[in-house]
Each structure stands twice: as structure tokens, then as C-alpha cells.
Design an enzyme around this catalytic site. Structure first.
Site, PDB file in Angstrom:
ATOM      1  N   ASP A 230       0.809  -1.228   0.000  1.00 62.36           N
ATOM      2  CA  ASP A 230       0.000   0.000   0.000  1.00 62.36           C
ATOM      3  C   ASP A 230       0.840   1.275   0.000  1.00 62.36           C
ATOM      4  O   ASP A 230       0.315   2.347   0.313  1.00 62.36           O
ATOM      5  CB  ASP A 230      -0.919   0.016   1.237  1.00 62.36           C
ATOM      6  CG  ASP A 230      -2.295  -0.575   0.959  1.00 62.36           C
ATOM      7  OD1 ASP A 230      -2.633  -0.788  -0.228  1.00 62.36           O
ATOM      8  OD2 ASP A 230      -3.035  -0.820   1.941  1.00 62.36           O
ATOM      9  N   LYS A 233      -0.351   4.669  -1.190  1.00 66.39           N
ATOM     10  CA  LYS A 233      -1.308   5.499  -0.454  1.00 66.39           C
ATOM     11  C   LYS A 233      -0.695   6.820  -0.012  1.00 66.39           C
ATOM     12  O   LYS A 233      -1.432   7.756   0.306  1.00 66.39           O
ATOM     13  CB  LYS A 233      -1.856   4.741   0.764  1.00 66.39           C
ATOM     14  CG  LYS A 233      -2.955   3.738   0.421  1.00 66.39           C
ATOM     15  CD  LYS A 233      -3.529   3.133   1.688  1.00 66.39           C
ATOM     16  CE  LYS A 233      -4.638   2.133   1.396  1.00 66.39           C
ATOM     17  NZ  LYS A 233      -5.053   1.432   2.647  1.00 66.39           N
ATOM     18  N   HIS A 258      -3.942   3.969  -5.809  1.00 67.45           N
ATOM     19  CA  HIS A 258      -2.788   3.682  -4.938  1.00 67.45           C
ATOM     20  C   HIS A 258      -2.002   2.474  -5.452  1.00 67.45           C
ATOM     21  O   HIS A 258      -0.804   2.367  -5.231  1.00 67.45           O
ATOM     22  CB  HIS A 258      -3.207   3.514  -3.467  1.00 67.45           C
ATOM     23  CG  HIS A 258      -3.823   2.185  -3.111  1.00 67.45           C
ATOM     24  ND1 HIS A 258      -5.140   1.887  -3.310  1.00 67.45           N
ATOM     25  CD2 HIS A 258      -3.285   1.069  -2.547  1.00 67.45           C
ATOM     26  CE1 HIS A 258      -5.391   0.663  -2.882  1.00 67.45           C
ATOM     27  NE2 HIS A 258      -4.280   0.140  -2.419  1.00 67.45           N
ATOM     28  N   HIS A 284      -2.550  -6.227  -5.963  1.00 66.31           N
ATOM     29  CA  HIS A 284      -3.133  -6.781  -4.727  1.00 66.31           C
ATOM     30  C   HIS A 284      -4.627  -6.519  -4.588  1.00 66.31           C
ATOM     31  O   HIS A 284      -5.264  -7.060  -3.686  1.00 66.31           O
ATOM     32  CB  HIS A 284      -2.351  -6.326  -3.483  1.00 66.31           C
ATOM     33  CG  HIS A 284      -2.560  -4.891  -3.082  1.00 66.31           C
ATOM     34  ND1 HIS A 284      -1.937  -3.848  -3.713  1.00 66.31           N
ATOM     35  CD2 HIS A 284      -3.323  -4.332  -2.108  1.00 66.31           C
ATOM     36  CE1 HIS A 284      -2.296  -2.706  -3.154  1.00 66.31           C
ATOM     37  NE2 HIS A 284      -3.153  -2.977  -2.178  1.00 66.31           N
ATOM     38  N   HIS A 285      -5.212  -5.672  -5.466  1.00 71.07           N
ATOM     39  CA  HIS A 285      -6.676  -5.518  -5.439  1.00 71.07           C
ATOM     40  C   HIS A 285      -7.348  -6.108  -6.678  1.00 71.07           C
ATOM     41  O   HIS A 285      -8.523  -5.840  -6.924  1.00 71.07           O
ATOM     42  CB  HIS A 285      -7.070  -4.047  -5.280  1.00 71.07           C
ATOM     43  CG  HIS A 285      -6.829  -3.516  -3.911  1.00 71.07           C
ATOM     44  ND1 HIS A 285      -7.512  -3.956  -2.794  1.00 71.07           N
ATOM     45  CD2 HIS A 285      -5.944  -2.584  -3.447  1.00 71.07           C
ATOM     46  CE1 HIS A 285      -7.081  -3.317  -1.717  1.00 71.07           C
ATOM     47  NE2 HIS A 285      -6.112  -2.488  -2.094  1.00 71.07           N
TER      48      HIS A 285
HETATM   49  P1  C2E Z   1      -7.901  -1.122   3.565  1.00 67.20           P
HETATM   50  O1  C2E Z   1      -8.682  -0.407   4.616  1.00 67.20           O
HETATM   51  O2  C2E Z   1      -6.547  -1.570   3.951  1.00 67.20           O
HETATM   52  O3  C2E Z   1      -8.748  -2.352   3.080  1.00 67.20           O
HETATM   53  C1  C2E Z   1      -8.194  -3.315   2.206  1.00 67.20           C
HETATM   54  C2  C2E Z   1      -9.262  -4.212   1.624  1.00 67.20           C
HETATM   55  O4  C2E Z   1      -9.892  -4.950   2.679  1.00 67.20           O
HETATM   56  C3  C2E Z   1     -10.403  -3.496   0.922  1.00 67.20           C
HETATM   57  O5  C2E Z   1     -10.051  -3.179  -0.400  1.00 67.20           O
HETATM   58  C4  C2E Z   1     -11.510  -4.531   0.991  1.00 67.20           C
HETATM   59  O6  C2E Z   1     -11.300  -5.547   0.034  1.00 67.20           O
HETATM   60  C5  C2E Z   1     -11.282  -5.159   2.338  1.00 67.20           C
HETATM   61  N1  C2E Z   1     -12.116  -4.498   3.348  1.00 67.20           N
HETATM   62  C6  C2E Z   1     -11.746  -3.638   4.312  1.00 67.20           C
HETATM   63  N2  C2E Z   1     -12.778  -3.265   5.059  1.00 67.20           N
HETATM   64  C7  C2E Z   1     -13.872  -3.880   4.566  1.00 67.20           C
HETATM   65  C8  C2E Z   1     -15.242  -3.928   4.942  1.00 67.20           C
HETATM   66  O7  C2E Z   1     -15.695  -3.274   5.885  1.00 67.20           O
HETATM   67  N3  C2E Z   1     -16.083  -4.722   4.201  1.00 67.20           N
HETATM   68  C9  C2E Z   1     -15.608  -5.448   3.159  1.00 67.20           C
HETATM   69  N4  C2E Z   1     -16.471  -6.210   2.458  1.00 67.20           N
HETATM   70  N5  C2E Z   1     -14.302  -5.442   2.779  1.00 67.20           N
HETATM   71  C10 C2E Z   1     -13.454  -4.671   3.479  1.00 67.20           C
HETATM   72  P2  C2E Z   1     -10.808  -1.980  -1.177  1.00 67.20           P
HETATM   73  O8  C2E Z   1     -12.247  -2.027  -0.904  1.00 67.20           O
HETATM   74  O9  C2E Z   1     -10.375  -2.029  -2.590  1.00 67.20           O
HETATM   75  O10 C2E Z   1     -10.229  -0.672  -0.489  1.00 67.20           O
HETATM   76  C11 C2E Z   1      -8.886  -0.244  -0.650  1.00 67.20           C
HETATM   77  C12 C2E Z   1      -8.591   0.859   0.302  1.00 67.20           C
HETATM   78  O11 C2E Z   1      -9.467   1.977   0.035  1.00 67.20           O
HETATM   79  C13 C2E Z   1      -8.829   0.495   1.758  1.00 67.20           C
HETATM   80  O12 C2E Z   1      -7.711  -0.172   2.291  1.00 67.20           O
HETATM   81  C14 C2E Z   1      -9.058   1.883   2.354  1.00 67.20           C
HETATM   82  O13 C2E Z   1      -7.822   2.560   2.574  1.00 67.20           O
HETATM   83  C15 C2E Z   1      -9.793   2.605   1.276  1.00 67.20           C
HETATM   84  N6  C2E Z   1     -11.263   2.532   1.476  1.00 67.20           N
HETATM   85  C16 C2E Z   1     -12.104   1.594   1.006  1.00 67.20           C
HETATM   86  N7  C2E Z   1     -13.374   1.890   1.373  1.00 67.20           N
HETATM   87  C17 C2E Z   1     -13.322   3.028   2.096  1.00 67.20           C
HETATM   88  C18 C2E Z   1     -14.301   3.859   2.762  1.00 67.20           C
HETATM   89  O14 C2E Z   1     -15.514   3.592   2.744  1.00 67.20           O
HETATM   90  N8  C2E Z   1     -13.855   4.977   3.432  1.00 67.20           N
HETATM   91  C19 C2E Z   1     -12.543   5.303   3.464  1.00 67.20           C
HETATM   92  N9  C2E Z   1     -12.144   6.397   4.143  1.00 67.20           N
HETATM   93  N10 C2E Z   1     -11.589   4.546   2.852  1.00 67.20           N
HETATM   94  C20 C2E Z   1     -11.971   3.431   2.179  1.00 67.20           C
HETATM   95 FE    FE Z   2      -4.325  -1.643  -0.965  1.00 66.11          FE
END
Ligand code: C2E
Ligand code: FE
Ligand code: SIN
Ligand code: SIN
Length: 395
Positions: A230, A233, A258, A284-285
Site C-alpha cells: 500500500d 497510499k 494507490h 493486490h486488489h
Molecule cells: P484497507 O482499509 O486496507 O482495506 C483493504 C481491503 O480490505 C479493501 O479493499 C476490501 O477488500 C477489504 N475491506 C476492508 N474493510 C472492509 C469492509 O468493511 N467490508 C468489506 N467487504 N471489505 C473490506 P478496497 O475495498 O479495494 O479498499 C482499498 C482501500 O481503500 C482500503 O484499504 C481503504 O484505505 C480505502 N477505502 C475503502 N473503502 C473506504 C471507505 O468507505 N472509506 C474510506 N475512508 N476509505 C476506504
Molecule cells: Fe491496498
């Protein structure tokens, strides 16, 4: 054996010694080879190689305790090895227990009984003692002057190899540490914590890689490269990265970048680990079914390392608290991940996750304990306040 034959035999042993130590660059293996060969050449029952730790003012050595190996440390100047390291002169004694320099500390730990001891300094490039060769319990009687001469030759032969292996080991460690600290920079901005998620997802990634049948080296590479997934980011604006609520579609589009930013920061690196990190950062995504980002790759179009890290990352993200979500229970995370088999995740990796789940949880608990220790360390750096301080915190 005649004198001539003895000399010939010695020459053979010395050239074998030279060959063996020249072929090994890993410090650990080098020390083992040296101890075994030296023991044999001077006909001693044991050989220990002590190395000087300049920062701590100590000598350390590895001892075998049954099946286990342990690092033992003694203060500089203490015991026979400590005396040799400090003074740079050799010691040859027939009965250790009657020598005041002998502390019996190691014998007490190992249950061994030392009689005769011959110890010579290992001199580094600058003539300083970088360690000590110590042989114990001569086959018959005491060690002779000739044994001492021989041990000095072996020490001279080994010293530069040991020094090089030590430098190489330091370099490798500082490389790993720098990579980790780079990852910490991005993580610090995101989570304002120091490495909680990174340490755990890195351990999980290593465990999953092993379970997938990768070699030890491959699994270690994934473990050390994964914390950088990451790093991109750092290029995401705060208003998006630290937004407490759900992201708007255009914000999420920016967030998705990112992966690209990270790989741009890491691409074409010379370091094997950084190149691997680039490969992981970009993919990784991606999702196994092709629904992921940035390129909507499918199945084995996605690098296996990224398929592994994706599972480790999401599992840990789910059980962690984020600015935008609370922490899930391990059971909920498990259920979710099982439901995403073949969709988000490679079924083979999910298989491995459940097969090695005990190891995963054990690693998680171990890292959590470490984090508590680090929190105690961080309290050495209080926020500046009205209260005057009279010195810097200890670093
Ligand atoms: P991260 O917080 O490190 O989350 C990495 C991945 O974990 C996410 O990729 C998602 O696949 C999974 N994940 C994390 N939390 C949840 C959850 O509550 N429910 C589900 N179903 N999966 C979850 P993703 O979605 O591609 O997001 C990448 C990054 O984008 C996240 O890294 C975070 O930094 C940001 N992000 C995603 N959604 C939000 C959001 O609603 N608000 C904010 N502030 N940031 C977000
Ligand atoms: Fe990531
Ligand atoms: C670190 O954790 O500080 C560096 C990486 C390692 O060697 O574990
Ligand atoms: C550190 O290595 O600097 C801290 C790591 C942590 O808190 O997990």
C-alpha cells in the site's frame, strides 16, 4: 603416524578448511562449519566461536542445547573468551576449574564439564579482536604449543570470512529494515499506528506462501516485500485517505490509484525484494473473477504473490479497526472470506488459509504482543507539553 605423514595430513585438513569456509557466505552456516572443522583439526571435544558485539560490549556464541540452539552472551572481559577478546592474547590452560578467569557459567547452562581450554583471538582487518576461537577438552592431555600455532592459523584464515559474512548480514538486515520503515511511512499516515496491520499481514503472507508449497526463500521474500503493497497510499489526499465515512464513487476511483502509484514508485528496482513489491503493489486488489482493479485481471493472469497478499491483506483489514469501519470478529472475517472463494480470492489460497489457520492466529497473537511492547517503547516519546524535560528520550 610419522612426522611427515602428520604434516601432510595437516596440510590436507587446512586446505579443506580453506575451501569450505570460502564457499559459505551466510554467517550462521559459516560459524557451524568453522566450529565443526576446527574441533576436528585440533582434536578437541568442542569448539565455540564467540563474536564481539561492539554496540553491546558483549561476546555472543551459539550453543546447542539438546535439539535447540541458543544464543549465549557474556560481557566483554568476563570468562576466558572475554579475557582473550579484551586483551588480544591467547589462553591455554590444562584445568579450567582452577583458573580464576573461568566462570563455569556456560558449563552450568550446558551441563558440560570443561577441563582443558585453548582460546585465541580472531583478529579483524584493523587488528582488533572481532571474536574468539575456543576449543575445549583435548583428546589426550592438554593442548600443546603446536595446537596453539594451528588454532592461530585457523583463526587467521577464518577471520576475514567471518568479517565479510557479518557485514553481509548487517547489510541484508538494514535493507529489510529500510523496506519495512518505508512501508511504515505510508501506514503511519493512513492509520496513525506504527505497523500493526503491516506486521500481521506480512506474517500471514509468509505463512500462506509456505502453505502454497513455495520454498523457504520465496516465502521469506513475500513476507518482506508484502508490507509495501500500500506504499502508493502516500500519494492519496488526506481528504480521501482519512475520510471517516464511506467514499464517494469519484473518491474511490482516486483511492484505487494507490495500486498504480505504488508500482510506479517501485518499478525497475535493482533489489529483488523491491521488484517483487512492485508486482504485489500493482495487483493486490485484482479479484480472481476479474472484478478487481486496476486492470480487471482474472485467475492466473494475477501474479500468485498478489493473490496471496490479497487474502492476507483483506483478512487483516477486516479484523482491524479503520477510520471508516469497526473491527470484525475473526469468525465473521472467516465467513466472509469463505464466501468470496473464487470471486475475490483464489480458491487454492483460501484452502491454504484454512489449512494453516492455527499458524495464522498464532502469528497474529505473537505480533499483538510485540505491538504492546512497542507501545511501551513509544511512551518514551511523549507529546511535547508544558512540562519541561531535561534530556532527550533514549533512542
Ligand atoms: P484497507 O482499509 O486496507 O482495506 C483493504 C481491503 O480490505 C479493501 O479493499 C476490501 O477488500 C477489504 N475491506 C476492508 N474493510 C472492509 C469492509 O468493511 N467490508 C468489506 N467487504 N471489505 C473490506 P478496497 O475495498 O479495494 O479498499 C482499498 C482501500 O481503500 C482500503 O484499504 C481503504 O484505505 C480505502 N477505502 C475503502 N473503502 C473506504 C471507505 O468507505 N472509506 C474510506 N475512508 N476509505 C476506504
Ligand atoms: Fe491496498
Ligand atoms: C523490521 O521488522 O524492523 C525489519 C524487518 C525484519 O527484519 O523483520
Ligand atoms: C517499529 O518497529 O518501529 C514499531 C512496530 C510496531 O509498533 O508494530
Amino acid at each position: 603416524m610419522g612426522r611427515r605423514q602428520e604434516l601432510e595430513k595437516r596440510q590436507t585438513l587446512l586446505s579443506r578448511f580453506g575451501r569450505l569456509i570460502a564457499a559459505e557466505t551466510r554467517l550462521d552456516a559459516l560459524l557451524t562449519i568453522i566450529a565443526e572443522e576446527v574441533r576436528h583439526i585440533v582434536n578437541a571435544d568442542r569448539c565455540s566461536v564467540f563474536l564481539v558485539d561492539m554496540y553491546k560490549g558483549e561476546l555472543w556464541t551459539k550453543v546447542a542445547l539438546g535439539m535447540e540452539e541458543k544464543i549465549l552472551r557474556i560481557p566483554m572481559g568476563q570468562g576466558i573468551a572475554g579475557f582473550v577478546a579484551k586483551t588480544g592474547s591467547a589462553v591455554n590452560i590444562r584445568d579450567a576449574y582452577r583458573d580464576t578467569r573461568f566462570t563455569q557459567d556456560l558449563d552450568r547452562i550446558t551441563g558440560y564439564q570443561t577441563r582443558s581450554v585453548l582460546a585465541v583471538p580472531l583478529k579483524g582487518r584493523e587488528g582488533r579482536a572481532v571474536g574468539v576461537f575456543e576449543v575445549l577438552n583435548k583428546g589426550k592431555g592438554a593442548f600443546t604449543d603446536e595446537d596453539e600455532g594451528l588454532l592461530r592459523i585457523l583463526a587467521t584464515m577464518a577471520a576475514s570470512f567471518i568479517e565479510n559474512a557479518t557485514l553481509y548480514e548487517d547489510l541484508r538486515r538494514s535493507h529489510l529494515e529500510t523496506i519495512y520503515r518505508m512501508a511504515l511511512v505510508a501506514e503511519f499516515r493512513d492509520q496513525k499506528d506504527t505497523g500493526r496491520h503491516l506486521r500481521r499481514m506480512s506474517r500471514f503472507s509468509g505463512i500462506l506462501a509456505s502453505a502454497m508449497g513455495m520454498t523457504y526463500q520465496e516465502a521469506e521474500d513475500i513476507r518482506y516485500a508484502s508490507p509495501l503493497h500500500d506504499i502508493g497510499k502516500v500519494a492519496i489526499p488526506d481528504a480521501i485517505l482519512r475520510k471517516p465515512g464511506k467514499l464517494e464513487p469519484d473518491e474511490f476511483e482516486e483511492m484505487k490509484r494507490h495500486t498504480i502509484y505504488g508500482s510506479q514508485m517501485l518499478v525497475n528496482a535493482e533489489s529483488r525484494l523491491l521488484r517483487l513489491a512492485a508486482k504485489i503493489a500493482i495487483a493486490h486488489h485484482e479479484h480472481f473473477d476479474g472484478s478487481g482493479y486496476p486492470y480487471a485481471l482474472k485467475g492466473d493472469q494475477i501474479a500468485i504473490e498478489a493473490r496471496i497478499v490479497s487474502v492476507a491483506d483483506v483478512f487483516d483489514a477486516l479484523v482491524s479497526k479503520r477510520v471508516y469501519k469497526g473491527a470484525w470478529t475473526v469468525e465473521d472475517a472467516k465467513t466472509y472470506i469463505r464466501g468470496q472463494e473464487g470471486k475475490l480470492f483464489d480458491p487454492a489460497v483460501i484452502d491454504c488459509l484454512f489449512k494453516s489457520f492455527e499458524d495464522i492466529i498464532a502469528a497474529m497473537e505473537e505480533e499483538n504482543r510485540r505491538i504492546l511492547e512497542d507501545e511501551a517503547f513509544k511512551s518514551n516519546f511523549p507529546e511535547p507539553s508544558a512540562k519541561p524535560v531535561d534530556q532527550h528520550p533514549h533512542i
